[in-house]
Design a protein around this motif. Structure first.
Motif, PDB file in Angstrom:
ATOM      1  N   UNK A 171       6.427   5.843  -6.107  1.00  0.00           N
ATOM      2  CA  UNK A 171       5.611   7.087  -5.353  1.00  0.00           C
ATOM      3  C   UNK A 171       6.625   8.233  -5.362  1.00  0.00           C
ATOM      4  N   UNK A 172       7.982   7.806  -5.233  1.00  0.00           N
ATOM      5  CA  UNK A 172       8.790   8.958  -5.356  1.00  0.00           C
ATOM      6  C   UNK A 172      10.219   8.115  -5.620  1.00  0.00           C
ATOM      7  N   UNK A 173      11.281   8.843  -6.299  1.00  0.00           N
ATOM      8  CA  UNK A 173      12.415   8.003  -6.943  1.00  0.00           C
ATOM      9  C   UNK A 173      13.715   9.039  -6.897  1.00  0.00           C
ATOM     10  N   UNK A 174      14.743   8.542  -6.833  1.00  0.00           N
ATOM     11  CA  UNK A 174      15.993   9.280  -7.044  1.00  0.00           C
ATOM     12  C   UNK A 174      17.010   8.495  -7.880  1.00  0.00           C
ATOM     13  N   UNK A 175      18.126   8.900  -8.007  1.00  0.00           N
ATOM     14  CA  UNK A 175      18.923   8.318  -9.252  1.00  0.00           C
ATOM     15  C   UNK A 175      19.385   6.806  -9.024  1.00  0.00           C
ATOM     16  N   UNK A 176      19.110   6.384  -7.796  1.00  0.00           N
ATOM     17  CA  UNK A 176      19.480   4.846  -7.574  1.00  0.00           C
ATOM     18  C   UNK A 176      18.459   4.150  -7.106  1.00  0.00           C
ATOM     19  N   UNK A 177      17.418   4.654  -6.586  1.00  0.00           N
ATOM     20  CA  UNK A 177      16.376   3.892  -5.764  1.00  0.00           C
ATOM     21  C   UNK A 177      14.960   4.511  -6.146  1.00  0.00           C
ATOM     22  N   UNK A 178      13.882   3.732  -5.695  1.00  0.00           N
ATOM     23  CA  UNK A 178      12.647   4.357  -5.570  1.00  0.00           C
ATOM     24  C   UNK A 178      11.818   3.763  -4.647  1.00  0.00           C
ATOM     25  N   UNK A 179      10.741   4.321  -4.223  1.00  0.00           N
ATOM     26  CA  UNK A 179       9.774   3.918  -3.252  1.00  0.00           C
ATOM     27  C   UNK A 179       8.535   3.500  -4.011  1.00  0.00           C
ATOM     28  N   UNK A 180       7.907   2.053  -3.440  1.00  0.00           N
ATOM     29  CA  UNK A 180       6.535   2.226  -3.759  1.00  0.00           C
ATOM     30  C   UNK A 180       5.738   1.491  -2.624  1.00  0.00           C
ATOM     31  N   UNK A 181       4.325   1.649  -2.877  1.00  0.00           N
ATOM     32  CA  UNK A 181       3.735   1.002  -1.800  1.00  0.00           C
ATOM     33  C   UNK A 181       3.971  -0.556  -1.530  1.00  0.00           C
ATOM     34  N   UNK A 182       3.763  -1.050  -0.374  1.00  0.00           N
ATOM     35  CA  UNK A 182       3.954  -2.530  -0.255  1.00  0.00           C
ATOM     36  C   UNK A 182       2.826  -3.300  -0.875  1.00  0.00           C
ATOM     37  N   UNK A 183       3.107  -4.416  -1.609  1.00  0.00           N
ATOM     38  CA  UNK A 183       2.082  -5.345  -2.153  1.00  0.00           C
ATOM     39  C   UNK A 183       2.389  -6.485  -1.475  1.00  0.00           C
ATOM     40  N   UNK A 184       1.107  -7.201  -1.751  1.00  0.00           N
ATOM     41  CA  UNK A 184       0.907  -8.727  -1.024  1.00  0.00           C
ATOM     42  C   UNK A 184       2.028  -9.601  -1.256  1.00  0.00           C
ATOM     43  N   UNK A 185       2.546  -9.636  -2.403  1.00  0.00           N
ATOM     44  CA  UNK A 185       3.645 -10.411  -2.774  1.00  0.00           C
ATOM     45  C   UNK A 185       5.120 -10.110  -2.417  1.00  0.00           C
ATOM     46  N   UNK A 186       5.273  -9.018  -1.677  1.00  0.00           N
ATOM     47  CA  UNK A 186       6.619  -8.714  -1.189  1.00  0.00           C
ATOM     48  C   UNK A 186       7.337  -9.209  -0.059  1.00  0.00           C
ATOM     49  N   UNK A 187       6.285  -9.933   0.718  1.00  0.00           N
ATOM     50  CA  UNK A 187       6.698 -10.521   2.017  1.00  0.00           C
ATOM     51  C   UNK A 187       8.132 -11.217   2.019  1.00  0.00           C
ATOM     52  N   UNK A 188       8.163 -12.188   0.763  1.00  0.00           N
ATOM     53  CA  UNK A 188       9.426 -13.143   0.851  1.00  0.00           C
ATOM     54  C   UNK A 188      10.698 -12.226   0.720  1.00  0.00           C
ATOM     55  N   UNK A 189      10.725 -10.880   0.335  1.00  0.00           N
ATOM     56  CA  UNK A 189      11.812 -10.079   0.193  1.00  0.00           C
ATOM     57  C   UNK A 189      12.303  -9.473   1.402  1.00  0.00           C
ATOM     58  N   UNK A 236      -8.613   7.536   7.702  1.00  0.00           N
ATOM     59  CA  UNK A 236      -7.594   8.769   8.182  1.00  0.00           C
ATOM     60  C   UNK A 236      -6.410   8.128   8.335  1.00  0.00           C
ATOM     61  N   UNK A 237      -5.790   7.604   7.175  1.00  0.00           N
ATOM     62  CA  UNK A 237      -4.337   6.999   6.960  1.00  0.00           C
ATOM     63  C   UNK A 237      -3.289   7.857   7.682  1.00  0.00           C
ATOM     64  N   UNK A 238      -2.606   6.951   8.772  1.00  0.00           N
ATOM     65  CA  UNK A 238      -1.367   7.842   9.397  1.00  0.00           C
ATOM     66  C   UNK A 238      -0.249   6.905   9.062  1.00  0.00           C
ATOM     67  N   UNK A 239      -0.445   5.927   8.467  1.00  0.00           N
ATOM     68  CA  UNK A 239       0.916   5.042   8.332  1.00  0.00           C
ATOM     69  C   UNK A 239       1.099   4.701   6.854  1.00  0.00           C
ATOM     70  N   UNK A 240       2.493   5.036   6.342  1.00  0.00           N
ATOM     71  CA  UNK A 240       2.786   5.109   5.164  1.00  0.00           C
ATOM     72  C   UNK A 240       4.135   3.977   5.006  1.00  0.00           C
ATOM     73  N   UNK A 241       4.044   2.667   4.366  1.00  0.00           N
ATOM     74  CA  UNK A 241       5.088   1.924   4.384  1.00  0.00           C
ATOM     75  C   UNK A 241       5.572   1.572   2.904  1.00  0.00           C
ATOM     76  N   UNK A 242       6.809   1.762   2.674  1.00  0.00           N
ATOM     77  CA  UNK A 242       7.122   1.537   1.300  1.00  0.00           C
ATOM     78  C   UNK A 242       8.306   0.624   1.269  1.00  0.00           C
ATOM     79  N   UNK A 243       8.419  -0.095   0.016  1.00  0.00           N
ATOM     80  CA  UNK A 243       9.551  -0.895  -0.246  1.00  0.00           C
ATOM     81  C   UNK A 243      10.595   0.058  -0.740  1.00  0.00           C
ATOM     82  N   UNK A 244      12.009  -0.179  -0.768  1.00  0.00           N
ATOM     83  CA  UNK A 244      13.003   0.466  -1.272  1.00  0.00           C
ATOM     84  C   UNK A 244      13.488  -0.333  -2.294  1.00  0.00           C
ATOM     85  N   UNK A 245      13.272   0.148  -3.702  1.00  0.00           N
ATOM     86  CA  UNK A 245      13.826  -0.685  -4.674  1.00  0.00           C
ATOM     87  C   UNK A 245      14.895  -0.113  -5.760  1.00  0.00           C
ATOM     88  N   UNK A 246      15.756  -1.005  -5.905  1.00  0.00           N
ATOM     89  CA  UNK A 246      16.735  -0.540  -6.734  1.00  0.00           C
ATOM     90  C   UNK A 246      16.367  -0.313  -8.192  1.00  0.00           C
TER      91      UNK A 246
END
Length: 188
Positions: free
Chosen positions: A4-22, A61-71
């Protein structure tokens, strides 16, 4: 899924179903969730969280945005960042959690800068707030490094782990973010 957005070391992406173990290593860690109103979480709690986030994402009318922070270096999920838009006239609130394995490396500060860029730049919000227990010194350091302004103390307004706790309110206004962006630009 793309970032969704990124910087030098990390990026955000929307949460996916398989993310729960992380999420489980930090959501189940007593020290990591010490100042959270939830947790420590079970694997089932982490699965429920992911399902709820995915459900919330489908709302008209989405008001909640949850992203994983990824290296960016190795694709490891470092934590998660949440933006809740409280008022579509321009007010939002952020929250975050980082896996303790990655504490002290600047990832939380970098993630707060990214969510501020997302909130003010892409979402066009006017004001972003964050709330922290005064005892959560690491969180307060992160918010202050991100140049958020401490507005005050709310007395015993958070019920955490069976007791009422105070909270510090921090905020940033869009014009402060814009000024910070201008001052960070190299001079011609």
């Amino acid at each position: 899924m793309r970032s969704v957005i990124e910087s030098k070391r990390i990026y955000f992406r929307e949460v996916e179903e398989g993310d729960w173990p992380a999420f489980y290593p930090f959501a189940s860690n007593e020290e990591a969730v010490r100042y959270q109103p939830w947790g420590p979480n079970t694997p089932e709690d982490c699965q429920f969280f992911v399902r709820q986030v995915m459900y919330d994402r489908q709302q008209r009318h989405r008001s909640r945005f949850v992203f994983v922070i990824v290296s960016r270096q190795d694709g490891v999920i470092l934590g998660n960042m949440e933006l809740n838009i409280r008022d579509w006239d321009g007010v939002g609130e952020i929250g975050f959690i980082i896996n303790p394995d990655y504490w002290g490396k600047g990832y939380a500060t970098e993630a707060v800068h990214l969510i501020l860029d997302y909130s003010f730049g892409l979402c066009g919000l006017h004001r972003i707030a964050a709330v922290s227990c005064p005892e959560n010194k690491a969180c307060i350091r992160v918010l202050e490094k991100a140049k958020m302004v401490r507005e005050g103390l709310l007395r015993k307004d958070l019920f955490i782990k069976g007791k009422w706790m105070d909270s510090c309110v921090y905020s940033m206004l869009k014009e402060e973010w814009e000024q910070g962006k201008r001052s960070a630009e190299p001079a011609n």
